[in-house]
Design a protein around this motif. Structure first.
Motif, PDB file in Angstrom:
ATOM      1  N   VAL A 105     -12.327  -2.364 -45.367  1.00 46.60           N
ATOM      2  CA  VAL A 105     -13.130  -1.943 -44.221  1.00 46.60           C
ATOM      3  C   VAL A 105     -13.529  -0.493 -44.445  1.00 46.60           C
ATOM      4  CG1 VAL A 105     -13.193  -1.572 -41.728  1.00 46.60           C
ATOM      5  CG2 VAL A 105     -11.908  -3.517 -42.669  1.00 46.60           C
ATOM      6  N   ALA A 106     -14.795  -0.173 -44.141  1.00 44.19           N
ATOM      7  CA  ALA A 106     -15.266   1.210 -44.248  1.00 44.19           C
ATOM      8  C   ALA A 106     -15.983   1.612 -42.975  1.00 44.19           C
ATOM      9  CB  ALA A 106     -16.199   1.371 -45.447  1.00 44.19           C
ATOM     10  N   ASP A 107     -15.687   2.820 -42.516  1.00 42.69           N
ATOM     11  CA  ASP A 107     -16.373   3.387 -41.356  1.00 42.69           C
ATOM     12  C   ASP A 107     -16.181   4.899 -41.404  1.00 42.69           C
ATOM     13  OD1 ASP A 107     -16.882   4.333 -38.557  1.00 42.69           O
ATOM     14  OD2 ASP A 107     -17.181   2.192 -38.211  1.00 42.69           O
ATOM     15  N   PRO A 108     -17.254   5.679 -41.240  1.00 46.15           N
ATOM     16  CA  PRO A 108     -17.102   7.134 -41.346  1.00 46.15           C
ATOM     17  C   PRO A 108     -16.366   7.781 -40.173  1.00 46.15           C
ATOM     18  CG  PRO A 108     -19.363   6.548 -40.800  1.00 46.15           C
ATOM     19  CD  PRO A 108     -18.661   5.275 -41.124  1.00 46.15           C
ATOM     20  N   ALA A 109     -16.226   7.064 -39.044  1.00 51.64           N
ATOM     21  CA  ALA A 109     -15.498   7.641 -37.910  1.00 51.64           C
ATOM     22  C   ALA A 109     -14.016   7.751 -38.255  1.00 51.64           C
ATOM     23  CB  ALA A 109     -15.688   6.776 -36.668  1.00 51.64           C
ATOM     24  N   PRO A 110     -13.412   8.907 -38.071  1.00 48.80           N
ATOM     25  CA  PRO A 110     -12.001   9.082 -38.454  1.00 48.80           C
ATOM     26  C   PRO A 110     -11.088   8.043 -37.799  1.00 48.80           C
ATOM     27  CG  PRO A 110     -12.994  11.193 -37.918  1.00 48.80           C
ATOM     28  CD  PRO A 110     -14.004  10.144 -37.529  1.00 48.80           C
ATOM     29  N   GLY A 111     -10.339   7.331 -38.623  1.00 54.52           N
ATOM     30  CA  GLY A 111      -9.355   6.378 -38.145  1.00 54.52           C
ATOM     31  C   GLY A 111      -9.885   5.013 -37.786  1.00 54.52           C
ATOM     32  N   ALA A 112     -11.204   4.848 -37.674  1.00 54.44           N
ATOM     33  CA  ALA A 112     -11.759   3.569 -37.212  1.00 54.44           C
ATOM     34  C   ALA A 112     -11.488   2.442 -38.204  1.00 54.44           C
ATOM     35  CB  ALA A 112     -13.257   3.702 -36.957  1.00 54.44           C
ATOM     36  N   ALA A 113     -11.762   2.692 -39.484  1.00 50.82           N
ATOM     37  CA  ALA A 113     -11.556   1.657 -40.495  1.00 50.82           C
ATOM     38  C   ALA A 113     -10.075   1.319 -40.638  1.00 50.82           C
ATOM     39  CB  ALA A 113     -12.134   2.111 -41.837  1.00 50.82           C
ATOM     40  N   ARG A 114      -9.243   2.350 -40.655  1.00 49.97           N
ATOM     41  CA  ARG A 114      -7.807   2.123 -40.818  1.00 49.97           C
ATOM     42  C   ARG A 114      -7.235   1.320 -39.646  1.00 49.97           C
ATOM     43  NH1 ARG A 114      -5.346   1.764 -45.087  1.00 49.97           N
ATOM     44  NH2 ARG A 114      -5.060  -0.269 -44.135  1.00 49.97           N
ATOM     45  N   HIS A 115      -7.671   1.625 -38.445  1.00 56.33           N
ATOM     46  CA  HIS A 115      -7.180   0.907 -37.267  1.00 56.33           C
ATOM     47  C   HIS A 115      -7.541  -0.569 -37.337  1.00 56.33           C
ATOM     48  CE1 HIS A 115      -6.085   0.122 -33.087  1.00 56.33           C
ATOM     49  NE2 HIS A 115      -7.257  -0.462 -32.941  1.00 56.33           N
ATOM     50  N   LEU A 116      -8.804  -0.869 -37.665  1.00 60.32           N
ATOM     51  CA  LEU A 116      -9.238  -2.267 -37.750  1.00 60.32           C
ATOM     52  C   LEU A 116      -8.556  -2.969 -38.913  1.00 60.32           C
ATOM     53  CD1 LEU A 116     -11.055  -4.567 -36.757  1.00 60.32           C
ATOM     54  CD2 LEU A 116     -12.879  -3.639 -38.211  1.00 60.32           C
ATOM     55  N   ALA A 117      -8.468  -2.313 -40.058  1.00 55.25           N
ATOM     56  CA  ALA A 117      -7.825  -2.921 -41.218  1.00 55.25           C
ATOM     57  C   ALA A 117      -6.360  -3.247 -40.938  1.00 55.25           C
ATOM     58  CB  ALA A 117      -7.941  -1.988 -42.424  1.00 55.25           C
ATOM     59  N   ASP A 118      -5.651  -2.328 -40.303  1.00 51.06           N
ATOM     60  CA  ASP A 118      -4.241  -2.584 -39.984  1.00 51.06           C
ATOM     61  C   ASP A 118      -4.090  -3.753 -39.026  1.00 51.06           C
ATOM     62  OD1 ASP A 118      -3.474  -0.525 -41.619  1.00 51.06           O
ATOM     63  OD2 ASP A 118      -3.128   0.919 -39.997  1.00 51.06           O
ATOM     64  N   ARG A 119      -4.986  -3.834 -38.055  1.00 51.76           N
ATOM     65  CA  ARG A 119      -4.897  -4.915 -37.070  1.00 51.76           C
ATOM     66  C   ARG A 119      -5.076  -6.278 -37.729  1.00 51.76           C
ATOM     67  NH1 ARG A 119      -8.574  -7.400 -33.620  1.00 51.76           N
ATOM     68  NH2 ARG A 119     -10.293  -5.946 -34.009  1.00 51.76           N
ATOM     69  N   LEU A 120      -5.845  -6.325 -38.820  1.00 52.16           N
ATOM     70  CA  LEU A 120      -6.155  -7.597 -39.474  1.00 52.16           C
ATOM     71  C   LEU A 120      -5.429  -7.769 -40.805  1.00 52.16           C
ATOM     72  CD1 LEU A 120      -9.989  -7.670 -38.728  1.00 52.16           C
ATOM     73  CD2 LEU A 120      -8.177  -8.930 -37.543  1.00 52.16           C
ATOM     74  N   ASP A 121      -4.430  -6.927 -41.061  1.00 54.40           N
ATOM     75  CA  ASP A 121      -3.654  -7.002 -42.297  1.00 54.40           C
ATOM     76  C   ASP A 121      -4.535  -6.892 -43.540  1.00 54.40           C
ATOM     77  OD1 ASP A 121      -1.191  -7.300 -40.959  1.00 54.40           O
ATOM     78  OD2 ASP A 121      -1.546  -9.445 -40.710  1.00 54.40           O
ATOM     79  N   CYS A 122      -5.548  -6.056 -43.443  1.00 51.09           N
ATOM     80  CA  CYS A 122      -6.422  -5.788 -44.583  1.00 51.09           C
ATOM     81  C   CYS A 122      -5.853  -4.602 -45.352  1.00 51.09           C
ATOM     82  CB  CYS A 122      -7.838  -5.496 -44.092  1.00 51.09           C
ATOM     83  SG  CYS A 122      -8.984  -4.972 -45.385  1.00 51.09           S
ATOM     84  N   PRO A 123      -5.746  -4.676 -46.663  1.00 53.28           N
ATOM     85  CA  PRO A 123      -5.022  -3.640 -47.407  1.00 53.28           C
ATOM     86  C   PRO A 123      -5.754  -2.319 -47.566  1.00 53.28           C
ATOM     87  CG  PRO A 123      -5.953  -5.255 -48.915  1.00 53.28           C
ATOM     88  CD  PRO A 123      -6.183  -5.789 -47.527  1.00 53.28           C
ATOM     89  N   THR A 124      -7.090  -2.307 -47.437  1.00 53.91           N
ATOM     90  CA  THR A 124      -7.835  -1.124 -47.850  1.00 53.91           C
ATOM     91  C   THR A 124      -8.791  -0.664 -46.756  1.00 53.91           C
ATOM     92  OG1 THR A 124      -7.775  -1.950 -50.130  1.00 53.91           O
ATOM     93  CG2 THR A 124      -9.301  -0.151 -49.657  1.00 53.91           C
ATOM     94  N   ALA A 125      -8.802   0.645 -46.497  1.00 58.51           N
ATOM     95  CA  ALA A 125      -9.715   1.234 -45.525  1.00 58.51           C
ATOM     96  C   ALA A 125     -10.318   2.499 -46.116  1.00 58.51           C
ATOM     97  CB  ALA A 125      -8.989   1.547 -44.224  1.00 58.51           C
ATOM     98  N   TYR A 126     -11.600   2.705 -45.869  1.00 57.65           N
ATOM     99  CA  TYR A 126     -12.303   3.872 -46.386  1.00 57.65           C
ATOM    100  C   TYR A 126     -13.041   4.579 -45.254  1.00 57.65           C
ATOM    101  CZ  TYR A 126     -11.890   1.531 -50.976  1.00 57.65           C
ATOM    102  OH  TYR A 126     -11.435   0.909 -52.118  1.00 57.65           O
ATOM    103  N   THR A 127     -13.107   5.900 -45.324  1.00 56.09           N
ATOM    104  CA  THR A 127     -14.009   6.643 -44.457  1.00 56.09           C
ATOM    105  C   THR A 127     -15.307   6.972 -45.187  1.00 56.09           C
ATOM    106  OG1 THR A 127     -12.910   8.708 -45.076  1.00 56.09           O
ATOM    107  CG2 THR A 127     -12.209   7.662 -43.016  1.00 56.09           C
ATOM    108  N   GLU A 128     -15.303   6.867 -46.502  1.00 57.68           N
ATOM    109  CA  GLU A 128     -16.518   7.032 -47.291  1.00 57.68           C
ATOM    110  C   GLU A 128     -17.034   5.648 -47.676  1.00 57.68           C
ATOM    111  OE1 GLU A 128     -18.208   9.692 -48.025  1.00 57.68           O
ATOM    112  OE2 GLU A 128     -16.809  11.077 -47.044  1.00 57.68           O
ATOM    113  N   ILE A 129     -18.206   5.292 -47.152  1.00 60.87           N
ATOM    114  CA  ILE A 129     -18.742   3.947 -47.399  1.00 60.87           C
ATOM    115  C   ILE A 129     -19.003   3.716 -48.878  1.00 60.87           C
ATOM    116  CG2 ILE A 129     -20.707   2.424 -46.937  1.00 60.87           C
ATOM    117  CD1 ILE A 129     -20.891   3.718 -44.158  1.00 60.87           C
TER     118      ILE A 129
END
Length: 343
Positions: free
Chosen positions: A37-61
């Motif tokens: 998951v990628a999203d430039p908003a701080p913490g947005a990608a990590r929050h969604l990725a954690d909720r869905l057990d996705c291993p990788t989150a980026y703030t840089e698309i």
């Protein structure tokens, strides 16, 4: 990617629609996994990725596009970022699904289409009504000649609530709302193309924002090259719910599609007759949203052309731009004139 491995899809944009698509990729499609998951908003990608057990989150698309583990991407960012992201994803060799509108100018649309074609990757656009069972059945019946020659068509979108008019970009009603209806009218009149458009628009829900450029209500008439006449209409505040319907009247019959009722239950009582209504797009089109991503995944796996292409997105955008020009000129606009200006 080998055929027995799940298709690894990266999600770009962790907002409202992106979150729904992420859930679909993570849980609703066999043979598909949400890889990043990628999203430039701080913490947005990590929050969604954690909720869905996705291993990788980026703030840089760009880091997601460069991720060799990602086979395909779903773009669900704000509309005016879509074309650039489609280009970047295609250059990175990723198959691309992009939410509507794919672009807001024809030059952007052309760049996106050329980038995908040049990279040899599929490009699918999110016109979800084509995956709704009622709209799809109507398309198939019209194509089979079940109602004769189409003569009158209608498509409408009425959103349930205009929450914050200050956050509505200019011309949104044409570029982001009615863009669905323009595609739907082409879909319901297969083989025909629009000739001209005449549009009216105003701020009737929030007239106090009209001087700031808000248009919250619009009607567009479209003439097609097979003689059919069509109407598209939109409003940003239907107090009774999320209302999306279509109609095709032909020489041998009529088809209607769309139902705002949550169930087929009708209540009769002292206050009259009533039914519960759907108030959210992800409820009304839940299955269609899932089906379009399933179709995208299948097109990537099988190397076939997507069912809804960048060219379809460009065609709908051309009608939208003609409608905008019509409002500005207070006169009908030929579709060909809009196309010529982009050439």
């Amino acid at each position: 990617m080998t055929t027995h491995q799940p298709l690894a899809v990266g999600l770009v944009g962790a907002g409202r629609m992106g979150s729904f698509h992420a859930e679909t990729l993570a849980h609703r499609l066999p043979g598909v996994r949400l890889a990043a998951v990628a999203d430039p908003a701080p913490g947005a990608a990590r929050h969604l990725a954690d909720r869905l057990d996705c291993p990788t989150a980026y703030t840089e698309i760009g880091e997601l596009f460069a991720d060799s583990e990602v086979d395909a991407v779903v773009i669900a960012t704000p509309a005016r970022t879509h074309a650039d992201l489609v280009e970047a994803a295609a250059r990175a060799g990723k198959a691309v699904y992009c939410e509507k509108p794919m672009a807001v100018t024809l030059a952007e649309a052309d760049r996106a289409i050329v980038a995908a074609a040049g990279a040899g990757v599929p490009l699918q656009v999110g016109f979800n009504r084509r995956y709704d069972t009622g709209f799809r059945a109507a398309h198939e019946k019209v194509a089979a000649g079940a109602i004769g020659t189409p003569q009158l068509l209608r498509s409408l979108t009425r959103d349930p609530k205009l929450a914050d008019p200050a956050r509505v970009p200019p011309w949104t009603i044409f570029l982001e709302t009615l863009i669905h209806d323009f595609d739907t009218l082409r879909y319901l009149n297969p083989g025909a193309e629009p000739v001209d458009a005449f549009a009216w628009a105003d701020a009737l829900v929030r007239p106090d924002f009209k001087e700031r450029g808000l248009l919250d209500t619009a009607v567009v008439t479209i003439r097609f090259d097979n003689g059919a006449l069509a109407t598209a209409e939109a409003n940003f505040q239907a107090v009774y719910g999320y209302d999306v319907r279509g109609e095709v009247f032909g020489s041998a019959g009529m088809l209607t599609m769309g139902d705002i009722r949550r169930t087929h239950l009708t209540a009769y009582g002292a206050a009259g007759i009533g039914a519960e209504c759907v108030a959210y797009d992800q409820d009304l089109f839940h299955d269609a949203y899932v089906a379009e991503l399933a179709d995208f995944a299948d097109s990537v796996r099988t190397a076939r052309a997507p069912s809804v292409t960048g060219e379809d997105a460009r065609a709908a955008l051309t009608i939208a731009l003609a409608a905008i020009r019509s409002v500005q000129k207070e006169a009908p606009v030929r579709i060909e004139d809009v196309k010529d200006e982009a050439a």
